[in-house]
Design an enzyme around this catalytic site. Structure first.
Site, PDB file in Angstrom:
ATOM      1  N   ASN B 388      -4.876   3.001   6.389  1.00  0.00           N
ATOM      2  CA  ASN B 388      -3.588   2.606   5.835  1.00  0.00           C
ATOM      3  C   ASN B 388      -3.245   3.393   4.572  1.00  0.00           C
ATOM      4  O   ASN B 388      -2.438   4.318   4.603  1.00  0.00           O
ATOM      5  CB  ASN B 388      -3.600   1.099   5.562  1.00  0.00           C
ATOM      6  CG  ASN B 388      -2.215   0.577   5.226  1.00  0.00           C
ATOM      7  OD1 ASN B 388      -1.321   1.333   4.874  1.00  0.00           O
ATOM      8  ND2 ASN B 388      -2.040  -0.723   5.326  1.00  0.00           N
ATOM      9  N   ASP B 389      -3.906   3.067   3.453  1.00  0.00           N
ATOM     10  CA  ASP B 389      -3.527   3.700   2.198  1.00  0.00           C
ATOM     11  C   ASP B 389      -3.707   5.218   2.213  1.00  0.00           C
ATOM     12  O   ASP B 389      -2.968   5.940   1.554  1.00  0.00           O
ATOM     13  CB  ASP B 389      -4.339   3.099   1.052  1.00  0.00           C
ATOM     14  CG  ASP B 389      -4.003   1.627   0.843  1.00  0.00           C
ATOM     15  OD1 ASP B 389      -2.886   1.240   1.233  1.00  0.00           O
ATOM     16  OD2 ASP B 389      -4.835   0.886   0.318  1.00  0.00           O
ATOM     17  N   VAL B 390      -4.681   5.713   2.988  1.00  0.00           N
ATOM     18  CA  VAL B 390      -4.956   7.156   2.971  1.00  0.00           C
ATOM     19  C   VAL B 390      -3.883   7.963   3.702  1.00  0.00           C
ATOM     20  O   VAL B 390      -3.912   9.190   3.668  1.00  0.00           O
ATOM     21  CB  VAL B 390      -6.341   7.490   3.573  1.00  0.00           C
ATOM     22  CG1 VAL B 390      -7.441   6.857   2.748  1.00  0.00           C
ATOM     23  CG2 VAL B 390      -6.447   7.093   5.024  1.00  0.00           C
TER      24      VAL B 390
END
Lengths: 105, 462
Positions: B388-390
């Protein structure tokens, strides 16, 4: 004082930095497992504490330290080897090609 | 003569350790190199056993046997998915060994009524301080990773102030102890306070920040071993501790860079406690497009280049084998599959690489962020599995986002993006991911392993 030890420390840290900064991210988990196994070297200090018969307290503490360090050495090297065994290059082996062709048919 | 033998053996062992670590720069040489390092360890142990101060071998023999019995399953049976907590736990073991040796040494000196030299006291203090912090920190980290403890950050009011004060108290006590080595109460209180500090250091850190913590604790445990070497005048401990410390240090820097946190931030362990300021963008008014397994299968089957982006979600679903099966199907149809690995994907450095290697995915298909980012433009599909965040473009575009500035995988530059996700929850950092709302993105909801297995079947039928 501890000049010799300081020399060793600085040079070893420098060597470690040079060597380890070239380890690719691919192998960072095995690297952690490996340094962990090597850090089991505190067994050397533990053995002396456990076997020198200074006092009962020192012996018992040394004994626990021996258990911890040994489990790290045994477990650490085994798991590093287990992980490294898994990293295989993907060049297609002739045998794979054959089975692949059969599957398709 | 005996002393000379021991020193020569130690020297040989040190060389073998360094060569072993150097072999890790090449995956094809690594296994052999580490076997040589293991030989070095056997040499070092054998050399120590002939030390003249060792007079009683009974406790040693018992300890070696029990240690081996504990170590064998930890090496041979622990599944690869449990690797982060297993590594954290064993870091704790090595720190505990170093701490106990330090306590035993101090106790013996006091018992014999010796006056401890200043330098030695400094080394001993440093050893038990770092050792105790590491033991506590690794226990908490392992507990969080195993989810025995809540993996969400545990915070309380004035946390940073309390930690800073405690750290200050510890420093003052440490200084006092060096000046007055005979103050035994101080020594043992220091040991206890350092343990408390170690717990407080790690509880505010959430699961996704664990790679930094584990690397940092690795460094601490190495330095603790080093201090042991200084305290008992043993050179090989200094060498190995320095290697361990350097390794942890390098990994901490790499991880902190990959998360866009400053190095001082990492060094003082204050990461993870910063309250996540909410990003300016919300999901209101935006819609996501979901896709069926059948449609996703058709897209994948005709793709020339698919770049898979694995994340912690893949590890949780244990979907790595299903990923390989899917890739085989795509490859059989002439497509190419590559894997893009973000440095902090997963819960420890290199976590994804190990999982994919376990599923027999060849390592030359695994690419680091810098190697793969330029290739997204020509990728037909970026397949995001539990990450997700990456892949959140806000890191590039939205200065108000807490992850702004963090280097990311350029999944949004691929022609189409398929995101496999359990549901529409925000990522770990609690931020909306605008990639999910991108017009090029389709969401494939469901358990990653189940979806992948279904995909394999569908691709076969296309």
């Amino acid at each position: 004082m501890m000049m010799l030890e300081l020399y060793v420390f600085v040079l070893a840290a420098f060597t470690g930095y040079m060597v380890i900064s070239r380890v690719p991210p691919l192998l960072h988990t095995p690297l952690m497992a490996a340094t962990n196994a090597i850090s089991g070297i505190s067994l050397v200090g533990s053995l002396i504490a456990a076997g020198a018969r200074h006092s009962n307290v020192a012996t018992v503490l040394g004994f626990i330290a021996v258990v911890c360090a040994t489990s790290n050495i045994v477990g650490g090297f085994l798991i590093t080897d287990r992980m490294l065994k898994m990293f295989q290059r993907g060049k297609p082996k002739p045998a794979d090609r054959v089975t692949g062709a059969l599957d398709d048919a | 003569m005996r002393e000379l033998f021991i020193q020569v053996v130690y020297l040989a062992a040190s060389v073998l350790f360094i060569l072993g670590l150097r072999s890790l720069t090449r995956p094809d040489l690594a296994r052999r190199g580490m076997q040589q390092a293991a030989l070095g360890m056997v040499l070092a142990i054998a050399g120590t056993l002939v030390n003249h101060t060792i007079v009683d071998y009974r406790w040693i023999a018992a300890g070696l046997v029990i240690g081996a019995v504990i170590g064998y399953p930890m090496g041979q049976w622990v599944p690869m998915t449990a690797m982060p907590q297993r590594i954290a736990l064993s870091l704790g073991f090595s720190a505990l060994a170093a701490t106990l040796v330090g306590v035993a040494e101090y106790y013996t000196e006091m018992h014999d009524g010796n006056v401890v030299a200043t330098a030695k006291m400094a080394a001993l203090g440093f050893e038990v301080l770092l050792g105790s912090i590491t033991v506590a920190g690794t226990l908490v980290a392992a507990g969080k990773l195993q989810e025995v403890l809540p993996s969400k950050p545990i915070t309380f009011p004035l946390q940073n102030l309390a930690n800073a004060l405690l750290f200050l108290v510890i420093l003052v006590m440490f200084g006092w102890l060096i000046a007055h080595p005979a103050a035994q109460v101080l020594f043992y209180s220091l040991l206890g306070l350092a343990f408390v500090f170690g717990v407080l250091l790690v509880i505010p850190i959430g699961g996704a920040d664990m790679p930094v913590v584990v690397a940092l604790l690795n460094s601490y445990s190495g330095l603790a071993a080093c201090a042991t070497g200084f305290a008992i005048g043993n050179v090989i401990l200094i060498v190995c501790g320095a290697l361990d410390g350097a390794s942890g240090f390098i990994l901490s820097i790499l991880m902190s860079k990959a998360m866009n946190r400053s190095f001082s931030n990492v060094l003082f362990g204050a990461f993870g406690s910063a309250p996540a300021a909410k990003g300016g963008k919300t999901s209101e008014g935006l819609t996501v497009r979901s896709i069926s397994v059948e449609d996703a299968a058709i897209q994948l089957a005709y793709a020339q280049l698919v770049i898979v982006i694995p994340g912690y979600g893949m590890a949780v679903a244990q979907a790595q084998h299903a990923v390989r099966e899917m890739a085989e199907q795509i490859e059989k149809r002439g497509g190419e599959v590559k894997y893009a690995i973000h440095p902090v994907a997963g819960r420890m450095p290199g976590h994804m690489n190990v999982l994919l290697a376990e599923a027999n995915i060849p390592y030359d298909k695994l690419y680091d962020m810098d190697e793969i980012n330029s290739e997204f433009e020509r990728a037909d599909i970026a397949l995001v599995i539990g990450a997700n965040d990456v892949v959140n473009p806000a890191a590039r575009t939205d200065p108000t986002s807490p992850i702004y500035g963090m280097p990311i995988l350029d999944a949004d530059k691929a022609r189409t993006i398929i995101v496999m996700k359990r549901s529409m929850g925000a990522g770990f950092a609690g931020i909306e991911n605008e990639l999910f709302y991108d017009a090029k993105t389709s969401m494939l909801f469901g358990d990653a392993k189940g979806s992948l297995t279904a995909l394999v079947g569908e691709i076969k039928n296309v």
